[in-house]
Write a protein that holds these residues in place. Structure first.
Motif, PDB file in Angstrom:
ATOM      1  N   HIS B 227      70.071   6.319   0.008  1.00  0.00           N
ATOM      2  CA  HIS B 227      70.682   5.766   1.215  1.00  0.00           C
ATOM      3  C   HIS B 227      72.192   5.877   1.046  1.00  0.00           C
ATOM      4  N   GLY B 229      74.704   6.050   3.306  1.00  0.00           N
ATOM      5  CA  GLY B 229      75.643   5.522   4.309  1.00  0.00           C
ATOM      6  C   GLY B 229      76.501   4.402   3.742  1.00  0.00           C
ATOM      7  N   GLY B 261      67.577  -5.763   6.112  1.00  0.00           N
ATOM      8  CA  GLY B 261      68.867  -5.266   6.583  1.00  0.00           C
ATOM      9  C   GLY B 261      70.070  -5.706   5.779  1.00  0.00           C
ATOM     10  N   SER B 285      75.697  -5.335   4.346  1.00  0.00           N
ATOM     11  CA  SER B 285      74.731  -4.835   5.315  1.00  0.00           C
ATOM     12  C   SER B 285      74.127  -3.554   4.780  1.00  0.00           C
ATOM     13  N   ARG B 288      74.158   2.040   7.355  1.00  0.00           N
ATOM     14  CA  ARG B 288      73.819   2.327   8.758  1.00  0.00           C
ATOM     15  C   ARG B 288      73.103   3.675   8.902  1.00  0.00           C
ATOM     16  N   PHE B 289      73.451   4.608   8.011  1.00  0.00           N
ATOM     17  CA  PHE B 289      72.843   5.936   8.112  1.00  0.00           C
ATOM     18  C   PHE B 289      72.199   6.281   6.783  1.00  0.00           C
TER      19      PHE B 289
END
Lengths: 293, 293
Positions: B227, B229, B261, B285, B288-289
């Protein structure tokens, strides 16, 4: 017919005061009554104060024209300024950010001491909506398997010779596992970790605000070294990760670093379904008095 | 002859502004220049901001009549409000507590956006005097044995196809261990932990303020899941536990909870003598991408 408030919710009663008298910018002020029923070592328990500040933050939007605030504390960082005592307290709020998915509120609890407003705790709170969180679970700490609560040790099982540190110990039903109470029998060989069940004795079910109380409810892990003195919290940050299911919570507290007069304590809390619902870490001063039984 | 400032100290230059213009009660205000040399993913790195706020807190007493402040950050809790960008910034301070062994300072960094003062980061800082700390060491996390820096992977070893996230990656000499870069080769089997060496490339030695930069200098551990992002920091609390010795620092970052999340990231930093000098935890967080190479 109204249901009487639980003992915990009574302690968290906030009364909005005329916001024109608020000194801080933008947020409402509240008054609260601190009761010595929540006192430990002569001071009001830091977890109760954390819950009070978390609740004030989540309600700051209701009494303010300056912005809305999300309902649940996601992250709260409290710096403790001086020991809180029974009596009236005033909580000032400031809405620092009012965003789409999260808000940030600054909260300050003070009491009059020698007729002078004296800061007790200052906190920053990021609030959000726990019900709106989504996303897959990639990793989560497994809930430890504990012996059932009736095979664990309650405050009422404290051996003679241990002086109760205060009425706070009766406000929560804490059940330490057998492995977590060896210190009470003079065994200091397994230092640094406690496992316990925890719930409110009057049946009040856990919710996000009450998790802020729970994360500071156990004795300091320095007990496992035979260090029974009070370990005053300097700073405590808690994350609420999910809304807890009803029933017993289980928790683990531990320290990895106890040196140079300070220790950090790490807390994990799971609900009755085994889901991790809260994480917390605090920096505390080493106990002032160390006594081995 | 004056020694030129290191790149890091240049970025931390604080200019006191006339305190009569300070809006907050009791503490001085400073201006700073945020440079896009410290930008990552388009925003100024959160660790640089943390160091800037920690420095402002430790200097708040020098420019104030309202109280003295201790020199070293012991605990700093920052709540991130919006992305900081290159250009001038203003830092307001408020001395919340001025005590015998510790002080508490509230610090707020804001920038003008569309000509309106806009909050970027708000932090609470408990300061003390690291040189005055004493007490025995009861427990401390062992410094992991890492392969030497020249057997680890620097930013310059990044495989082709990985786009640099920004100039910030050149501000620190980071050496990830071979076990911490498997994700770069498409191996996502060991998620959740990075081990690395870290130092300033221009020879600037570590000190307590620079540890606040260091704790937010590595890529998000979500990289180990593929991940890649940006994982924006919501809240970050750091504890400085000792003054670091000169030389390479080593660090470990890990997550135990990446779900719904949000993820927490835990950081430990050791100095060249193997002493734990900093601990930090952040709530971020989820990226996001998400893209797998």
């Amino acid at each position: 017919m109204t249901t009487p408030l639980s003992e915990f919710d009574t302690a968290l009663t906030l009364t909005p005061v005329d916001s024109t008298s608020a000194r801080s910018g933008g947020g409402p002020a509240f008054t609260a009554q601190l009761s010595d029923r929540w006192a430990i070592g002569g001071a009001v328990n830091g977890g109760l104060l954390l819950a009070l500040l978390g609740k004030a933050a989540s309600r700051a939007g209701e009494h303010s024209a300056s912005g809305s605030v999300h309902p649940d504390p996601l992250a709260i960082s409290a710096h403790y300024l001086s020991a809180s005592v029974r009596g009236p307290a005033r909580i000032e709020t400031e809405i620092v950010r009012s965003g789409r998915t999260t808000s940030v509120v600054s909260v300050h609890l003070e009491q009059k001491q020698d007729d002078k407003p004296t800061g007790r705790v200052r906190a920053l709170v990021t609030t959000g909506d726990l019900d709106a969180l989504d996303g897959p679970e990639f990793i989560t700490p497994p809930c430890p398997e504990l012996p059932p609560p009736d095979q664990c040790y309650a405050t009422t099982d404290t051996p003679q010779g241990f002086k109760s540190p205060g009425p706070f110990t009766e406000r929560l039903d804490v059940r330490l596992t057998p492995g977590s109470v060896a210190w009470a029998l003079g065994d200091f060989s397994a230092p640094g970790t406690f496992n316990a069940w925890i719930r409110f004795p009057d049946g009040r079910e856990p919710d996000p605000i009450s998790l802020l109380q729970i994360v500071d409810a156990l004795p300091p892990v320095t007990y496992t070294w035979g260090h029974f003195g009070w370990a005053p919290t300097v700073e405590l940050t808690a994350y609420v990760r999910a809304r807890p299911a009803p029933g017993w919570l289980s928790m683990q507290i531990s320290t990895s670093t106890y040196a140079r007069g300070f220790l950090e304590e790490d807390v994990q809390v799971w609900d009755s379904t085994g889901e991790l619902v809260a994480q917390a870490r605090q920096l505390a001063s080493a106990p002032r008095f160390t006594q081995k039984t």
